[in-house]
Design an enzyme around this catalytic site. Sequence first.
Site, PDB file in Angstrom:
ATOM      1  N   SER A   1       0.806  -1.214   0.000  1.00  0.00           N
ATOM      2  CA  SER A   1       0.000   0.000   0.000  1.00  0.00           C
ATOM      3  C   SER A   1       0.844   1.271   0.000  1.00  0.00           C
ATOM      4  O   SER A   1       0.617   2.195  -0.790  1.00  0.00           O
ATOM      5  CB  SER A   1      -0.925   0.005   1.226  1.00  0.00           C
ATOM      6  OG  SER A   1      -1.805  -1.095   1.183  1.00  0.00           O
TER       7      SER A   1
ATOM      8  N   THR B   1       0.401  -6.704   1.791  1.00  0.00           N
ATOM      9  CA  THR B   1      -0.328  -7.451   2.808  1.00  0.00           C
ATOM     10  C   THR B   1      -1.816  -7.153   2.775  1.00  0.00           C
ATOM     11  O   THR B   1      -2.650  -8.056   2.812  1.00  0.00           O
ATOM     12  CB  THR B   1       0.237  -7.135   4.208  1.00  0.00           C
ATOM     13  OG1 THR B   1       1.586  -7.612   4.280  1.00  0.00           O
ATOM     14  CG2 THR B   1      -0.584  -7.806   5.293  1.00  0.00           C
ATOM     15  N   CYS B   2      -2.183  -5.889   2.697  1.00  0.00           N
ATOM     16  CA  CYS B   2      -3.595  -5.520   2.792  1.00  0.00           C
ATOM     17  C   CYS B   2      -4.436  -6.184   1.709  1.00  0.00           C
ATOM     18  O   CYS B   2      -5.464  -6.778   1.978  1.00  0.00           O
ATOM     19  CB  CYS B   2      -3.739  -4.000   2.717  1.00  0.00           C
ATOM     20  SG  CYS B   2      -5.451  -3.453   2.880  1.00  0.00           S
TER      21      CYS B   2
ATOM     22  N   ARG C   1      -2.607 -14.617  26.513  1.00  0.00           N
ATOM     23  CA  ARG C   1      -1.566 -14.560  27.540  1.00  0.00           C
ATOM     24  C   ARG C   1      -1.955 -13.649  28.701  1.00  0.00           C
ATOM     25  O   ARG C   1      -1.680 -13.947  29.856  1.00  0.00           O
ATOM     26  CB  ARG C   1      -0.262 -14.086  26.912  1.00  0.00           C
ATOM     27  CG  ARG C   1       0.912 -14.045  27.887  1.00  0.00           C
ATOM     28  CD  ARG C   1       2.188 -13.669  27.179  1.00  0.00           C
ATOM     29  NE  ARG C   1       2.081 -12.359  26.529  1.00  0.00           N
ATOM     30  CZ  ARG C   1       3.030 -11.832  25.775  1.00  0.00           C
ATOM     31  NH1 ARG C   1       4.142 -12.503  25.552  1.00  0.00           N
ATOM     32  NH2 ARG C   1       2.863 -10.640  25.227  1.00  0.00           N
TER      33      ARG C   1
ATOM     34  N   GLY D   1       1.472 -11.439  16.654  1.00  0.00           N
ATOM     35  CA  GLY D   1       2.163 -10.208  16.297  1.00  0.00           C
ATOM     36  C   GLY D   1       2.881 -10.281  14.964  1.00  0.00           C
ATOM     37  O   GLY D   1       3.005 -11.345  14.350  1.00  0.00           O
TER      38      GLY D   1
ATOM     39  N   ASP E   1       4.656  -0.346   7.616  1.00  0.00           N
ATOM     40  CA  ASP E   1       4.915  -1.230   8.747  1.00  0.00           C
ATOM     41  C   ASP E   1       6.393  -1.466   9.012  1.00  0.00           C
ATOM     42  O   ASP E   1       6.768  -1.852  10.124  1.00  0.00           O
ATOM     43  CB  ASP E   1       4.236  -2.586   8.507  1.00  0.00           C
ATOM     44  CG  ASP E   1       2.724  -2.498   8.572  1.00  0.00           C
ATOM     45  OD1 ASP E   1       2.195  -1.377   8.633  1.00  0.00           O
ATOM     46  OD2 ASP E   1       2.064  -3.558   8.548  1.00  0.00           O
TER      47      ASP E   1
ATOM     48  N   THR F   1      -2.959   0.349   7.041  1.00  0.00           N
ATOM     49  CA  THR F   1      -2.856   0.610   5.607  1.00  0.00           C
ATOM     50  C   THR F   1      -3.031   2.084   5.242  1.00  0.00           C
ATOM     51  O   THR F   1      -2.211   2.634   4.501  1.00  0.00           O
ATOM     52  CB  THR F   1      -3.877  -0.255   4.848  1.00  0.00           C
ATOM     53  OG1 THR F   1      -3.522  -1.635   5.026  1.00  0.00           O
ATOM     54  CG2 THR F   1      -3.887   0.067   3.363  1.00  0.00           C
TER      55      THR F   1
ATOM     56  N   HIS G   1     -33.128   9.720  13.180  1.00  0.00           N
ATOM     57  CA  HIS G   1     -33.881   8.655  13.841  1.00  0.00           C
ATOM     58  C   HIS G   1     -34.624   7.792  12.820  1.00  0.00           C
ATOM     59  O   HIS G   1     -35.095   8.295  11.809  1.00  0.00           O
ATOM     60  CB  HIS G   1     -34.879   9.298  14.820  1.00  0.00           C
ATOM     61  CG  HIS G   1     -35.672   8.329  15.614  1.00  0.00           C
ATOM     62  ND1 HIS G   1     -35.146   7.616  16.671  1.00  0.00           N
ATOM     63  CD2 HIS G   1     -36.972   7.933  15.491  1.00  0.00           C
ATOM     64  CE1 HIS G   1     -36.086   6.841  17.169  1.00  0.00           C
ATOM     65  NE2 HIS G   1     -37.205   7.009  16.482  1.00  0.00           N
TER      66      HIS G   1
END
Length: 453
Positions: free
Chosen positions: A14, A41-42, A203, A266, A306, A314, A441
């Site tokens: 990206s 990755t995205c 954890r 991670g 990253d 992204t 509404h």
Amino acid sequence: MSEYFDLVVIGAGSGGLAAAKRAASYGARVAIVEGDRVGGTCVIRGCVPKKLMVYGSAMRHHLHDAVSYGWSVGDISHNSAVLLQRVRAEVDRLNQLHIGFLENAGVQLVRGWGRFADANTVSVVDPSGSELQRLRAERILIAVGGRPHRPEIPGAELGWVSDDMFNLERLPERVVVVGAGFIACEFACILNGLGVQVTQLVRGDHLLRGFDLESSRTVQEAMEADGIDIRLTHSPASIEGTPGDLTVITQSGERLPCNGVLLATGRRPFLQGLNLEAAGVAIESHRIPVNADQATNVSHIYAVGDVTDRVNLTPVAVDEGRALADTIWGRKPRQVDHELIASAVFSQPELSGVGLTEEAAIERYGADGVKVHRARFRPMSQALPARDPKVLLKLVVELASGKVVGCHMVGEHAAEIIQMAAIAIGMGASKADFDRTMALHPTVAEEFVTMPN
């Protein structure tokens, strides 16, 4: 003989794509180097295919609720192989689309893995490490992103990382998810929604560290009510068995048989093979540090996204890449504001927020300097099915100024609503500004402007 460019980008994700196309639009001669599919990755193994799977898994609830609205849906079954195949087909389509965008922008796509030969030269190599060509450039941008990190436990190689989930032919019967972050929670919900028995090992003592605590606990309650077995203060000690027939042994000695293990523990910057030392680029704690203009310690070498391990989202990588191009080639200097960034977890229910969490606001202004306004109720969409989860809406207000410093929501379409709330928060809206905004509404979002003082 090396080709010469104004900009060479290493990595067609990206941030790299955004920088390359924006620089080319200003007339720069740009090459982008990528050894994998274009999109990063995205597009290829992250946000996009994951969100498609979120939609697929959410259909279970929609079909279940349909009866309450008078629809007769008959027997319901799901073929995970069909969903996975269609998701991969969409990713392939997007990959080709991004290649076309580069071509239309006049950016030269160079196939192979980029590594530094020196501070102005990128060597492009094949998977075996054999050099294919060299590219010289006035400026070089590192935009290689991150990769999932496996915990250092025996048998970790038997588990999946998030990348692997999109390459499965079909989903197994039982999966253990390890992790408490957004990737772990999203996949736990996806798998559960698609009929997989899910045990999630966490954890710590709560999910989604860094998000508003009340919001994260609301998500946890809903996940557990939907059948996900969440084990807090549990960590894996090892994984045994063979693919498809595994056992996770926890640190307390408990044995959890399953058909697959997702290690969502991670991600780290993908620095392997870059040969940064040849260019003199400094590394700090597994990442490449940069200044506000995206520059590394070598003034003509930059990094975005990253790989810098700042705010790993992204849209942030995209804006960093565009800001770099705007500043250098567009002669419109600007820097990215990393302070106010909306974020979302596409769990079921969805969580989203912008600004300070309740905990962060109290830490900054003190318990007496903050007032939290909240609403929690069953949304109208669940009135006829008469089921939970309830939605949660929160406004975090600094009392001295009356400004809304945080806005958080758990519920359907939370991310869509918070995206618009982020504009108001960024403009410094006060609780009084929210109060005098007329409600729309009937909606869930109207509760943000009708919360009593």
